[in-house]
Design an enzyme around this catalytic site. Structure first.
Site, PDB file in Angstrom:
ATOM      1  CG  HIS A 113      -1.803  -1.166   1.346  1.00  0.00           C
ATOM      2  ND1 HIS A 113      -2.706  -1.535   0.384  1.00  0.00           N
ATOM      3  CD2 HIS A 113      -1.917  -2.090   2.342  1.00  0.00           C
ATOM      4  CE1 HIS A 113      -3.350  -2.626   0.755  1.00  0.00           C
ATOM      5  NE2 HIS A 113      -2.881  -2.987   1.938  1.00  0.00           N
ATOM      6  CB  CYS A 153      -3.923   2.510  -1.844  1.00  0.00           C
ATOM      7  SG  CYS A 153      -2.747   1.150  -2.108  1.00  0.00           S
ATOM      8  CG  HIS A 156      -4.778  -2.228  -3.417  1.00  0.00           C
ATOM      9  ND1 HIS A 156      -3.709  -2.039  -2.563  1.00  0.00           N
ATOM     10  CD2 HIS A 156      -4.670  -3.501  -3.897  1.00  0.00           C
ATOM     11  CE1 HIS A 156      -2.977  -3.145  -2.502  1.00  0.00           C
ATOM     12  NE2 HIS A 156      -3.533  -4.046  -3.310  1.00  0.00           N
ATOM     13  CG  MET A 161      -7.065   1.449  -0.134  1.00  0.00           C
ATOM     14  SD  MET A 161      -5.767   0.204   0.080  1.00  0.00           S
ATOM     15  CE  MET A 161      -5.155   0.666   1.700  1.00  0.00           C
TER      16      MET A 161
END
Length: 219
Positions: A113, A153, A156, A161
């Site tokens: 991440h 992120c 993602h 995210m």
């Protein structure tokens, strides 16, 4: 039953129920405080022949209660990918609200991440943390400029995210917080007390009007 005797007997249960209601409501309004620290120092001198003098000083401080939300100089934690979930917590479902001067600590709870800043208020200098990091990594930033910060992120983002932080001058407080709530037992006791008092007065009125001994006792 004589009127004087009946009134004397009727006043006893009414007084008892009123006292019970007062005690119940008083208990319901109590608030609990916790936490406290105290420090103290003392010094003294004496002689071996049984006489002596002593002096002592003591100081103490106490604190209690909990502090909530953000504030100038406070630190708030945001978990990155908690338990492998593709979210920032808090921040993804609802914006994280903090006060100016709050430090946000981002703690990685899963792998792969990062934090990419998408938008921020004019004059803000948040650069995020674009290198990909894994579980256990932490990153902090202090937010000073009022406004909305949006970030995501990169690996993602398409999975949702994304998150936001709102820096506001005054934090919103949930309605009704800080006001003691009356428990159901106290409400029930109040209703029962009112009913008992009405019933007692009704009986007194009935006996005074339709029955009883109206002869005045000679003293």
């Amino acid at each position: 039953m004589k009127r004087r005797d009946f009134l004397r007997a009727a006043s006893v249960p009414a007084a008892a129920t009123t006292a019970s209601a007062t005690a119940g409501l008083g208990a319901a309004q109590e608030t609990e405080t916790s936490g406290g620290t105290a420090t103290g120092t003392a010094t003294g001198t004496g002689t071996e022949n049984g006489t002596g003098t002593g002096t002592g000083t003591g100081t103490g401080t106490g604190t209690g209660g909990d502090s909530g939300g953000g504030g100038s100089g406070e630190t708030v934690t945001v978990t990155v990918g908690p338990g492998g979930s593709l979210v920032y917590e808090p921040g993804t479902e609802e914006p994280l609200q903090i006060a100016p001067g709050t430090t946000v600590e981002f703690v990685w709870d899963s792998d792969n991440h990062n934090i990419v800043v998408e938008s921020q208020p004019e004059g803000a200098n948040w650069e995020g943390h674009e290198p990909i990091e894994n579980t256990g990594f932490t990153y902090t930033h202090t937010f000073e400029t009022v406004g909305t910060y949006e970030y995501y992120c990169q690996p993602h983002r398409t999975a949702g995210m994304v998150a936001s932080i709102e820096v506001v001058e005054s934090l919103s407080t949930p309605s009704g917080s800080g006001a003691p709530e009356l428990p159901n037992s106290a409400k029930t006791l109040g209703v029962a007390t009112t009913f008992a008092m009405v019933a007692t007065l009704g009986l007194a009125f009935f006996f005074l009007k339709y029955g009883g001994d109206y002869e005045i006792e000679e003293e």
